[in-house]
Motif scaffolding. Structure first.
Motif, short mmCIF file in Angstrom:
data_model
loop_
_atom_site.label_atom_id
_atom_site.label_comp_id
_atom_site.label_asym_id
_atom_site.label_seq_id
_atom_site.Cartn_x
_atom_site.Cartn_y
_atom_site.Cartn_z
N HIS A 24 0.66 -1.08 -0.11
CA HIS A 24 -0.31 -0.36 -0.11
C HIS A 24 1.08 0.82 -0.26
CE1 HIS A 24 -3.14 -2.52 0.86
NE2 HIS A 24 -3.05 -2.83 1.46
N GLN A 25 0.01 2.16 -0.35
CA GLN A 25 0.94 3.57 0.19
C GLN A 25 0.65 4.40 1.24
OE1 GLN A 25 2.62 5.96 -2.27
NE2 GLN A 25 3.00 3.85 -3.85
N VAL A 26 1.64 4.53 2.14
CA VAL A 26 1.07 4.67 3.87
C VAL A 26 1.38 6.14 3.71
CG1 VAL A 26 1.24 4.09 5.43
CG2 VAL A 26 1.03 2.35 4.18
N LEU A 27 1.18 7.37 4.31
CA LEU A 27 1.36 8.36 5.17
C LEU A 27 1.19 8.22 6.78
CD1 LEU A 27 2.49 11.28 4.94
CD2 LEU A 27 0.28 12.05 4.86
N GLY A 28 2.29 8.06 7.24
CA GLY A 28 1.99 8.59 8.74
C GLY A 28 1.80 9.49 9.46
N MET A 29 1.16 9.88 10.35
CA MET A 29 1.10 10.78 11.06
C MET A 29 1.69 10.67 12.47
SD MET A 29 -1.25 12.89 12.65
CE MET A 29 -0.89 13.95 13.14
N ASP A 30 1.55 12.01 12.96
CA ASP A 30 2.38 11.94 14.24
C ASP A 30 2.62 13.20 14.75
OD1 ASP A 30 3.11 9.78 16.81
OD2 ASP A 30 3.65 11.49 17.52
N THR A 31 2.46 13.40 15.53
CA THR A 31 2.14 15.55 16.28
C THR A 31 3.74 15.59 16.33
OG1 THR A 31 1.65 15.02 18.70
CG2 THR A 31 -0.16 16.14 16.86
N PRO A 33 6.97 15.83 16.29
CA PRO A 33 8.67 16.39 14.74
C PRO A 33 9.31 15.43 15.06
CG PRO A 33 7.93 18.31 16.42
CD PRO A 33 6.81 17.32 16.72
N ASP A 34 10.37 15.10 16.27
CA ASP A 34 11.24 14.07 16.31
C ASP A 34 11.58 12.81 15.40
OD1 ASP A 34 12.53 16.54 16.62
OD2 ASP A 34 12.73 16.24 18.99
N LYS A 35 9.79 12.78 15.79
CA LYS A 35 9.45 11.22 15.68
C LYS A 35 9.63 11.04 13.51
CE LYS A 35 6.49 8.89 18.59
NZ LYS A 35 5.73 8.41 19.04
N VAL A 36 8.73 11.94 13.55
CA VAL A 36 8.36 11.42 12.22
C VAL A 36 9.49 12.11 11.57
CG1 VAL A 36 6.89 12.90 10.73
CG2 VAL A 36 5.76 12.88 12.45
N ALA A 37 10.50 13.00 12.12
CA ALA A 37 11.55 13.36 11.05
C ALA A 37 12.77 12.32 11.33
CB ALA A 37 12.66 13.96 11.85
N ALA A 38 12.95 10.96 12.26
CA ALA A 38 13.11 9.72 12.54
C ALA A 38 13.01 9.31 10.91
CB ALA A 38 13.36 9.53 13.75
N LEU A 39 11.33 8.66 11.89
CA LEU A 39 10.94 7.80 10.65
C LEU A 39 11.06 8.38 9.31
CD1 LEU A 39 7.51 7.93 12.89
CD2 LEU A 39 9.38 5.98 12.50
N ASN A 40 10.91 9.67 9.17
CA ASN A 40 10.53 9.95 7.82
C ASN A 40 13.04 9.28 6.82
OD1 ASN A 40 9.26 10.60 6.14
ND2 ASN A 40 8.72 12.38 7.08
N ALA A 41 13.21 9.20 7.76
CA ALA A 41 14.44 8.80 7.73
C ALA A 41 15.07 7.16 7.83
CB ALA A 41 15.88 9.79 8.45
N LEU A 55 11.03 0.97 7.72
CA LEU A 55 10.96 1.48 7.52
C LEU A 55 11.83 2.07 5.75
CD1 LEU A 55 10.57 2.70 11.03
CD2 LEU A 55 9.35 2.70 9.34
N ALA A 56 13.33 1.43 6.49
CA ALA A 56 14.18 2.74 5.21
C ALA A 56 13.94 1.76 4.71
CB ALA A 56 15.51 1.25 5.66
N ARG A 63 6.83 4.72 -1.05
CA ARG A 63 6.09 4.09 -0.48
C ARG A 63 5.77 4.45 1.34
NH1 ARG A 63 5.80 -2.60 -1.00
NH2 ARG A 63 6.84 -2.86 -3.20
N LEU A 64 5.78 4.80 1.82
CA LEU A 64 5.24 4.93 2.80
C LEU A 64 6.29 6.52 3.28
CD1 LEU A 64 4.94 4.30 5.85
CD2 LEU A 64 7.19 3.65 5.72
#
Ligand code: UGA
Length: 439
Positions: A24-31, A33-41, A55-56, A63-64
């Protein structure tokens, strides 16, 4: 499919990565920002085997992705999984549902068209209708927003495997749902095709399945630990008792390992929250046994401290003690309600100098318990110790040579709180070996 996952802690981050793995095409959302930055990395902000790889892989293949924006999440898809945390109320026993209601309240005004909200978090029975109420009140799409409940049963340390290969999928629906079942079945398509049973039920049953499952798991652990109390008084061996009981197919060996008992962010909180909800419903008696489950669990910690005192000739003050283990169980860096740290802290408060080692949880332990001492290696941690306590059963501890270790400690004396150190081997190497529930 396009879908979002709101709330990216253990549950949400793993779910998002697993959904991407399913195609699937997935967008994770969390308030956060540090968590989101780590996950995007491509990194989880906590240790969970196999998760960083997923995740990597899927942040790289596109997709993520993760965001802090509710607006972006609402616009991205019309299928939203909610996996925010439902901790215990500060100073209370009931659940704190603030994160869940805030997520529903903030997503709602952005839902302008048909959408399906899938609740995954652990909640007290009767919560889903409140989420429906919030969405009805604040979503422009009104009753075109459907809510269903799909509890998550993953274990930390097996999160990826449990999410991709669950024992069952439970889906609680309302009579008004029209699209929810089809969309959720499509999202889990590959898992369902592999033969995973799907139990479709009403909302209340779906919510209760999760509470009941964790209550049962906690009860099974406390049952065998109650037997350990009897073993300690009779000279019987709880490890062999558990082995013999486990061969009975109706009882089963899994989830019945005796020892220092359960901790973590789920079982202790969930049995408390379940009892609190039963009280509100006027059914205290139905769950009265969970008070005993909790009490047995806490007595294991007290017993371990008592055994340490006994082994140290009645005096803890001024003694040098080493604790192996800080995580609430092996293969995680999670220290929430860790039995190992509770014992370490109690020994410290009784006046001992306590040095802790854990393969993954040292950073978290240092932050939460700055008064304890820490070492970066299990053998170094034991230098000069008058007592060693083995309190989280990381496999590496069983590989340490007790003969070599005996030359480093002041007194070769060990208490095994998890029953995985071989008593014959340790005694042969000159150690005084004691274990919970064993002669
Ligand atoms: C638990 C449940 O097992 C999951 O199904 C559930 O989804 C999760 O809670 C949750 O509600 O989110 P978890 O807390 O990750 O998962 O860990 P468990 O593997 O169940 O262990 C909990 C505690 O019990 C640990 O401290 C562990 O050391 C202890 N334990 C476990 C025992 O003392 N003996 C056992 O036989 C099993």
């Amino acid at each position: 499919m396009k879908l979002t996952v709101i709330g990216c802690g253990y549950l949400g981050a793993t779910h998002a990565a697993a959904m991407a793995e399913l195609g699937h095409q997935v967008l994770g959302m969390d308030t956060d920002p540090d968590k989101v930055a780590a996950l995007n990395a491509g990194r989880a902000p906590f240790f969970e085997r196999g998760l960083d790889e997923l995740l990597a892989k899927h942040t790289a293949d596109g997709r993520l992705r993760f965001t802090t924006s509710y607006a972006e999440a609402a616009a991205f898809a019309d299928l939203h999984f909610i996996g925010v945390g439902t901790p215990q109320k500060p100073g209370g026993t009931a659940y704190d549902l603030t994160h869940l209601f805030t997520a529903a309240r903030r997503l709602a005004p952005r839902l302008t068209g048909p959408a399906v909200i899938v609740g995954k978090c652990t909640v007290p029975v009767g919560t889903a209708p409140q989420v429906i109420g919030l969405l009805r009140e604040f979503a422009p799409a009104g009753d075109r927003v459907e809510v269903c409940w799909n509890p998550e049963f993953l274990r930390e340390s097996h999160a990826v495997e449990d999410t991709l290969h669950p024992d069952r999928i439970v889906l609680g629906l309302t009579g008004e749902n029209t699209r929810a079942e089809a969309l959720v079945r499509q999202a889990y398509g590959r898992i369902i095709e592999s033969g995973t049973p799907v139990i479709v039920t009403d909302l209340a049953t779906a919510e209760l399945v999760k509470s009941a499952a964790n209550a049962f798991l906690a009860t099974k652990i406390s049952f065998i630990n109650a037997m350990a109390e009897l073993c300690e008084l009779t000279g019987a061996d709880v490890q062999q008792l558990a082995l013999a009981l486990g061969h009975d197919q109706r009882i089963g060996a899994k989830g019945m390992r005796p020892g220092l008992g359960f901790g973590g962010g789920c079982l202790p909180k969930d049995i408390q929250g379940f009892m609190a909800r039963a009280g509100e419903l006027g059914a205290d008696q139905a769950l009265a046994f969970l008070h005993e489950v909790d009490a047995i669990n806490n007595r294991r910690r007290e017993r371990t401290v008592g055994l340490a005192r006994e082994q140290l000739g009645g005096v803890i003050k001024g003694k040098r003690i080493t604790v192996w283990g800080a995580a609430f169980k092996p293969d995680t860096d999670d220290i929430r309600d860790s039995p190992a740290l509770a014992v370490a802290q109690a020994l410290h408060q009784a006046g001992a100098t306590v040095t802790v080692f854990d393969p993954k949880a040292l950073d978290n332990a240092r932050k939460a318990h700055p008064r304890l001492d820490y070492a970066d290696h299990p053998i170094e941690a034991a230098d000069g110790a008058e007592l060693l306590l083995h309190l989280t059963e990381w496999p590496e501890f069983t590989r340490i040579d007790p003969a070599g270790l005996a030359t480093r400690v002041a007194v070769p004396r060990v208490i095994d709180g998890r029953g995985t150190l071989d008593p014959t081997r340790w005694r042969a190497a000159g150690w005084i070996h004691r274990a919970l529930g064993r002669p």
